[in-house]
Scaffold this motif. Structure first.
Motif, PDB file in Angstrom:
ATOM      1  N   LEU A  95      -2.051   1.822   3.626  1.00 20.16           N
ATOM      2  CA  LEU A  95      -3.307   1.182   3.249  1.00 20.16           C
ATOM      3  C   LEU A  95      -3.790   1.649   1.878  1.00 20.16           C
ATOM      4  O   LEU A  95      -4.308   0.854   1.088  1.00 20.16           O
ATOM      5  CB  LEU A  95      -4.383   1.465   4.295  1.00 20.16           C
ATOM      6  N   PHE A  96      -3.617   2.937   1.589  1.00 17.32           N
ATOM      7  CA  PHE A  96      -4.031   3.444   0.291  1.00 17.32           C
ATOM      8  C   PHE A  96      -3.195   2.806  -0.821  1.00 17.32           C
ATOM      9  O   PHE A  96      -3.726   2.410  -1.861  1.00 17.32           O
ATOM     10  CB  PHE A  96      -3.911   4.971   0.253  1.00 17.32           C
ATOM     11  N   MET A  97      -1.887   2.697  -0.606  1.00 21.94           N
ATOM     12  CA  MET A  97      -1.032   2.055  -1.604  1.00 21.94           C
ATOM     13  C   MET A  97      -1.399   0.581  -1.761  1.00 21.94           C
ATOM     14  O   MET A  97      -1.395   0.046  -2.874  1.00 21.94           O
ATOM     15  CB  MET A  97       0.440   2.193  -1.208  1.00 21.94           C
ATOM     16  N   LEU A  98      -1.735  -0.087  -0.667  1.00 23.65           N
ATOM     17  CA  LEU A  98      -2.190  -1.480  -0.743  1.00 23.65           C
ATOM     18  C   LEU A  98      -3.473  -1.577  -1.562  1.00 23.65           C
ATOM     19  O   LEU A  98      -3.641  -2.504  -2.365  1.00 23.65           O
ATOM     20  CB  LEU A  98      -2.410  -2.044   0.657  1.00 23.65           C
TER      21      LEU A  98
ATOM     22  N   LEU B 186      -6.391   1.540  13.398  1.00 26.17           N
ATOM     23  CA  LEU B 186      -5.142   0.795  13.333  1.00 26.17           C
ATOM     24  C   LEU B 186      -3.929   1.634  13.714  1.00 26.17           C
ATOM     25  O   LEU B 186      -2.857   1.086  14.000  1.00 26.17           O
ATOM     26  CB  LEU B 186      -4.936   0.249  11.913  1.00 26.17           C
ATOM     27  N   THR B 187      -4.068   2.949  13.755  1.00 20.70           N
ATOM     28  CA  THR B 187      -2.928   3.831  13.983  1.00 20.70           C
ATOM     29  C   THR B 187      -2.365   3.691  15.389  1.00 20.70           C
ATOM     30  O   THR B 187      -1.147   3.600  15.558  1.00 20.70           O
ATOM     31  CB  THR B 187      -3.341   5.287  13.719  1.00 20.70           C
TER      32      THR B 187
ATOM     33  N   SER C  78     -10.536  -1.628  -5.208  1.00 16.86           N
ATOM     34  CA  SER C  78      -9.608  -0.682  -4.581  1.00 16.86           C
ATOM     35  C   SER C  78     -10.290   0.040  -3.427  1.00 16.86           C
ATOM     36  O   SER C  78     -11.514   0.065  -3.328  1.00 16.86           O
ATOM     37  CB  SER C  78      -9.114   0.331  -5.606  1.00 16.86           C
ATOM     38  N   LEU C  79      -9.475   0.625  -2.551  1.00 23.14           N
ATOM     39  CA  LEU C  79      -9.992   1.406  -1.428  1.00 23.14           C
ATOM     40  C   LEU C  79     -10.009   2.877  -1.818  1.00 23.14           C
ATOM     41  O   LEU C  79      -9.035   3.398  -2.349  1.00 23.14           O
ATOM     42  CB  LEU C  79      -9.088   1.245  -0.202  1.00 23.14           C
TER      43      LEU C  79
ATOM     44  N   ALA D 288     -12.462   5.578   2.595  1.00 25.91           N
ATOM     45  CA  ALA D 288     -12.475   4.245   3.195  1.00 25.91           C
ATOM     46  C   ALA D 288     -11.125   3.929   3.824  1.00 25.91           C
ATOM     47  O   ALA D 288     -11.055   3.302   4.889  1.00 25.91           O
ATOM     48  CB  ALA D 288     -12.834   3.196   2.149  1.00 25.91           C
ATOM     49  N   THR D 289     -10.062   4.377   3.190  1.00 27.48           N
ATOM     50  CA  THR D 289      -8.726   4.160   3.741  1.00 27.48           C
ATOM     51  C   THR D 289      -8.581   4.852   5.084  1.00 27.48           C
ATOM     52  O   THR D 289      -8.061   4.262   6.032  1.00 27.48           O
ATOM     53  CB  THR D 289      -7.664   4.688   2.758  1.00 27.48           C
ATOM     54  N   LEU D 290      -9.047   6.090   5.197  1.00 24.43           N
ATOM     55  CA  LEU D 290      -8.963   6.809   6.469  1.00 24.43           C
ATOM     56  C   LEU D 290      -9.808   6.148   7.549  1.00 24.43           C
ATOM     57  O   LEU D 290      -9.402   6.071   8.706  1.00 24.43           O
ATOM     58  CB  LEU D 290      -9.379   8.263   6.287  1.00 24.43           C
TER      59      LEU D 290
END
Length: 53
Positions: A5-8, A32-33, A19-20, A24-26
């Motif tokens: 998600l961070f790379m996205l 979703l994990t 960007s995230l 926010a990514t966590l």
């Protein structure tokens, strides 16, 4: 999941989208994990069943 998600988020910033942040990514990645892990385990289990035949 969080790394993906961070790379996205970084890729989306390169095309002009917001960007995230890492926080926010966590927050997005935690719910979703579990489903992602469950789906991956089912997929690998299916591959193992197929290999045993």
């Amino acid at each position: 999941m969080a790394i993906n998600l961070f790379m996205l988020g970084l890729i989306s910033a390169s095309v002009g989208w917001p960007s995230l942040s890492p926080v926010a990514t966590l927050i997005v990645a935690v719910p979703l994990t579990i489903p992602a892990t469950w789906l991956a385990a089912r997929w690998v289990g299916g591959l193992m069943d197929e290999a045993e035949r």
